[in-house]
Scaffold this motif. Structure first.
Motif, PDB file in Angstrom:
ATOM      1  N   LEU A  41       0.816  -1.205   0.000  1.00 32.87           N
ATOM      2  CA  LEU A  41       0.000   0.000   0.000  1.00 32.87           C
ATOM      3  C   LEU A  41       0.848   1.253   0.000  1.00 32.87           C
ATOM      4  O   LEU A  41       2.062   1.201   0.216  1.00 32.87           O
ATOM      5  N   ARG A  53      -3.683   8.720   5.171  1.00 36.14           N
ATOM      6  CA  ARG A  53      -4.462   7.478   5.126  1.00 36.14           C
ATOM      7  C   ARG A  53      -3.769   6.453   4.245  1.00 36.14           C
ATOM      8  O   ARG A  53      -3.071   6.805   3.288  1.00 36.14           O
ATOM      9  N   THR A  56      -4.339   0.500  -0.472  1.00 34.40           N
ATOM     10  CA  THR A  56      -3.683  -0.560  -1.236  1.00 34.40           C
ATOM     11  C   THR A  56      -3.532  -0.120  -2.680  1.00 34.40           C
ATOM     12  O   THR A  56      -4.437   0.504  -3.253  1.00 34.40           O
ATOM     13  N   ARG A  77     -12.119  12.432   6.912  1.00 36.32           N
ATOM     14  CA  ARG A  77     -11.204  13.574   6.838  1.00 36.32           C
ATOM     15  C   ARG A  77     -10.577  13.698   5.461  1.00 36.32           C
ATOM     16  O   ARG A  77     -10.434  14.793   4.939  1.00 36.32           O
ATOM     17  N   LEU A  78     -10.128  12.579   4.885  1.00 34.78           N
ATOM     18  CA  LEU A  78      -9.328  12.702   3.656  1.00 34.78           C
ATOM     19  C   LEU A  78     -10.152  12.523   2.378  1.00 34.78           C
ATOM     20  O   LEU A  78      -9.959  13.268   1.409  1.00 34.78           O
ATOM     21  N   THR A 116     -14.124  -1.955  -0.783  1.00 30.34           N
ATOM     22  CA  THR A 116     -12.868  -1.613  -1.449  1.00 30.34           C
ATOM     23  C   THR A 116     -11.742  -2.587  -1.093  1.00 30.34           C
ATOM     24  O   THR A 116     -10.650  -2.494  -1.673  1.00 30.34           O
ATOM     25  N   TYR A 220     -13.576  -0.438  10.551  1.00 26.93           N
ATOM     26  CA  TYR A 220     -14.705  -1.028  11.285  1.00 26.93           C
ATOM     27  C   TYR A 220     -15.977  -0.602  10.580  1.00 26.93           C
ATOM     28  O   TYR A 220     -16.209   0.593  10.361  1.00 26.93           O
TER      29      TYR A 220
HETATM   30  C1  LIG Z   1      -3.958  -1.208   5.603  1.00 27.45           C
HETATM   31  C2  LIG Z   1      -5.109  -0.333   5.086  1.00 27.45           C
HETATM   32  C3  LIG Z   1      -5.371  -0.294   3.736  1.00 27.45           C
HETATM   33  C4  LIG Z   1      -6.454   0.478   3.272  1.00 27.45           C
HETATM   34  N1  LIG Z   1      -6.718   0.496   1.921  1.00 27.45           N
HETATM   35  C5  LIG Z   1      -7.817   1.147   1.486  1.00 27.45           C
HETATM   36  C6  LIG Z   1      -8.161   1.131   0.092  1.00 27.45           C
HETATM   37  O1  LIG Z   1      -7.456   0.544  -0.747  1.00 27.45           O
HETATM   38  N2  LIG Z   1      -9.303   1.785  -0.288  1.00 27.45           N
HETATM   39  C7  LIG Z   1     -10.087   2.448   0.628  1.00 27.45           C
HETATM   40  O2  LIG Z   1     -11.126   3.010   0.237  1.00 27.45           O
HETATM   41  N3  LIG Z   1      -9.770   2.496   1.929  1.00 27.45           N
HETATM   42  C8  LIG Z   1      -8.649   1.886   2.373  1.00 27.45           C
HETATM   43  N4  LIG Z   1      -8.322   1.971   3.690  1.00 27.45           N
HETATM   44  C9  LIG Z   1      -9.088   2.894   4.561  1.00 27.45           C
HETATM   45  C10 LIG Z   1      -8.478   4.305   4.385  1.00 27.45           C
HETATM   46  O3  LIG Z   1      -7.190   4.350   4.976  1.00 27.45           O
HETATM   47  C11 LIG Z   1      -9.331   5.407   5.002  1.00 27.45           C
HETATM   48  O4  LIG Z   1      -9.636   5.078   6.346  1.00 27.45           O
HETATM   49  C12 LIG Z   1     -10.623   5.667   4.225  1.00 27.45           C
HETATM   50  O5  LIG Z   1     -10.353   6.055   2.887  1.00 27.45           O
HETATM   51  C13 LIG Z   1     -11.469   6.767   4.857  1.00 27.45           C
HETATM   52  O6  LIG Z   1     -10.667   7.933   5.007  1.00 27.45           O
HETATM   53  P1  LIG Z   1     -11.320   9.271   5.519  1.00 27.45           P
HETATM   54  O7  LIG Z   1     -10.223  10.117   6.099  1.00 27.45           O
HETATM   55  O8  LIG Z   1     -12.173   9.903   4.470  1.00 27.45           O
HETATM   56  O9  LIG Z   1     -12.299   8.801   6.663  1.00 27.45           O
HETATM   57  P2  LIG Z   1     -11.873   8.330   8.136  1.00 27.45           P
HETATM   58  O10 LIG Z   1     -12.057   9.445   9.069  1.00 27.45           O
HETATM   59  O11 LIG Z   1     -10.527   7.647   8.105  1.00 27.45           O
HETATM   60  O12 LIG Z   1     -12.911   7.159   8.344  1.00 27.45           O
HETATM   61  C14 LIG Z   1     -14.202   7.354   8.855  1.00 27.45           C
HETATM   62  C15 LIG Z   1     -14.883   5.994   8.940  1.00 27.45           C
HETATM   63  O13 LIG Z   1     -15.193   5.539   7.616  1.00 27.45           O
HETATM   64  C16 LIG Z   1     -15.267   4.113   7.593  1.00 27.45           C
HETATM   65  N5  LIG Z   1     -14.408   3.617   6.491  1.00 27.45           N
HETATM   66  C17 LIG Z   1     -13.076   3.866   6.312  1.00 27.45           C
HETATM   67  N6  LIG Z   1     -12.638   3.308   5.183  1.00 27.45           N
HETATM   68  C18 LIG Z   1     -13.707   2.710   4.611  1.00 27.45           C
HETATM   69  C19 LIG Z   1     -13.878   1.980   3.418  1.00 27.45           C
HETATM   70  N7  LIG Z   1     -12.844   1.751   2.574  1.00 27.45           N
HETATM   71  N8  LIG Z   1     -15.127   1.508   3.147  1.00 27.45           N
HETATM   72  C20 LIG Z   1     -16.150   1.722   3.980  1.00 27.45           C
HETATM   73  N9  LIG Z   1     -16.047   2.397   5.135  1.00 27.45           N
HETATM   74  C21 LIG Z   1     -14.837   2.895   5.445  1.00 27.45           C
HETATM   75  C22 LIG Z   1     -14.806   3.637   8.934  1.00 27.45           C
HETATM   76  O14 LIG Z   1     -15.922   3.326   9.702  1.00 27.45           O
HETATM   77  C23 LIG Z   1     -14.049   4.828   9.486  1.00 27.45           C
HETATM   78  O15 LIG Z   1     -13.947   4.815  10.861  1.00 27.45           O
HETATM   79  C24 LIG Z   1      -7.252   1.216   4.183  1.00 27.45           C
HETATM   80  C25 LIG Z   1      -6.958   1.184   5.544  1.00 27.45           C
HETATM   81  C26 LIG Z   1      -5.913   0.418   5.992  1.00 27.45           C
HETATM   82  C27 LIG Z   1      -5.637   0.383   7.496  1.00 27.45           C
END
Ligand SMILES: Cc1cc2nc3c(=O)[nH]c(=O)nc-3n(C[C@H](O)[C@H](O)[C@H](O)COP(=O)(O)OP(=O)(O)OC[C@H]3O[C@@H](n4cnc5c(N)ncnc54)[C@H](O)[C@@H]3O)c2cc1C
Length: 224
Positions: A41, A53, A56, A77-78, A116, A220
Motif C-alpha cells: 500500500l 491514510r 492498497t 477527513r481525507l 474496497t 470497522y
Molecule cells: C492497511 C489499510 C489499507 C487500506 N486500503 C484502502 C483502500 O485501498 N481503499 C479504501 O477506500 N480504503 C482503504 N483503507 C481505509 C483508508 O485508509 C481510510 O480510512 C478511508 O479512505 C477513509 O478515510 P477518511 O479520512 O475519508 O475517513 P476516516 O475518518 O478515516 O474514516 C471514517 C470511517 O469511515 C469508515 N471507512 C473507512 N474506510 C472505509 C472503506 N474503505 N469503506 C467503507 N467504510 C470505510 C470507517 O468506519 C471509518 O472509521 C485502508 C486502511 C488500511 C488500514
C-alpha cells in the motif's frame, strides 16, 4: 536503482480520478520510480499528519501508473478532499508499506473481500495472470462490485446484501460454507474487521489452519 521496500515519498501527479459507483472512485497517480509488490500500500498525505491514510495499490507490479480504489466517506477527513483532485493536480504519496502479498503464487488462492477490500486482488490478477483464484466479494449494492469484469475471468462469487440483484443475495459468510476448497489453499481476507473476524472463525471451524489465512483490515464497518 531502488530496492523493494525502500520507502519513496513524492509529489505525484494525478492522471485521472474517476467516479465508478455512487461512492466509489479510482484515482490514478504517476508512478515515478515507486517499486512495490502486489498487495502493498501507499500512504496518501493530507494537509496535516492527522489526514494521512493508507490505500492498497490496485494496479499491478508492471503497470505504468499507481491506481487506488477508494470509497468517499462524506464524514471522513481525507476522502472528501481526494474526490476534488483533478488530472494535473498533485498529492504527496509515500510507499510501499505492508506485507499483504501473495505468499505462494502456485497455491490455490481464495480471496474474500468486502467493499474496497477487493483492491489487492485486482493488483494480484494484474501481476500474476495465471493464479488459481477464487474471489468472493461482498458489497451492499451491485454497483459496488468493483473490477467485476476483470475478476469474472476467475471463479467469481459476488455477494450483494442490499437492493435489487439477480446475484447471490447475502453476506460473504452466507456463501463461503458452500465453497469447495482444495488442499493447500491459501486464504486472503481484506476489508472490514467484522467480516475478517467472522470469516476467520468460520474457516477455523472448517479445519483451515491459521498458517494459511492472511488478513488485511481496513476499517470497522459499524463505527460510523
Ligand atoms: C492497511 C489499510 C489499507 C487500506 N486500503 C484502502 C483502500 O485501498 N481503499 C479504501 O477506500 N480504503 C482503504 N483503507 C481505509 C483508508 O485508509 C481510510 O480510512 C478511508 O479512505 C477513509 O478515510 P477518511 O479520512 O475519508 O475517513 P476516516 O475518518 O478515516 O474514516 C471514517 C470511517 O469511515 C469508515 N471507512 C473507512 N474506510 C472505509 C472503506 N474503505 N469503506 C467503507 N467504510 C470505510 C470507517 O468506519 C471509518 O472509521 C485502508 C486502511 C488500511 C488500514
Amino acid at each position: 536503482m531502488r530496492a523493494m521496500n525502500d520507502v519513496n515519498t513524492y509529489s505525484a501527479e494525478v492522471m485521472s480520478n474517476d467516479r465508478i459507483s455512487p461512492f466509489g472512485y479510482q484515482i490514478r497517480f504517476e508512478r515515478k520510480d515507486l517499486v512495490f509488490r502486489s498487495g502493498q500500500l501507499i500512504s496518501i498525505h493530507g494537509d496535516s499528519p492527522l489526514e494521512d491514510r493508507s490505500y492498497t495499490i490496485a494496479s499491478g507490479e508492471g503497470d505504468a501508473c499507481i491506481d487506488v480504489l477508494y470509497k468517499l466517506i462524506p464524514e471522513g477527513r481525507l476522502t472528501p478532499k481526494l474526490v476534488t483532485l483533478k488530472p494535473g493536480d498533485r498529492a504527496c504519496i509515500s510507499g510501499p508499506y505492508g506485507q499483504f502479498v501473495i505468499r505462494d503464487a502456485l497455491k490455490p488462492v481464495v480471496f474474500i473481500a468486502t467493499g474496497t477490500g477487493i483492491a489487492p486482488c485486482r493488483s494480484y490478477v494484474r501481476t500474476y495472470g495465471d493464479l488459481n483464484l477464487t474471489v468472493v466479494h461482498g458489497v451492499r449494492r451491485e454497483e459496488e462490485l468493483f473490477y467485476r469484469e476483470e475478476l469474472s475471468k476467475y471463479a467469481y462469487y459476488p455477494c450483494v446484501s442490499q437492493g435489487d440483484t439477480d446475484l447471490f443475495k447475502g453476506r460473504v459468510t452466507d456463501l463461503i460454507g458452500n465453497l469447495t476448497v482444495s488442499d493447500g489453499t491459501h486464504f486472503y481476507l481484506c476489508g472490514a474487521y467484522e467480516m475478517i473476524f467472522d470469516v476467520q472463525s468460520m474457516l477455523q471451524k472448517m479445519g483451515v489452519s491459521d498458517a494459511t489465512i492472511f488478513t488485511e483490515e481496513y476499517y470497522y464497518q459499524y463505527d460510523l
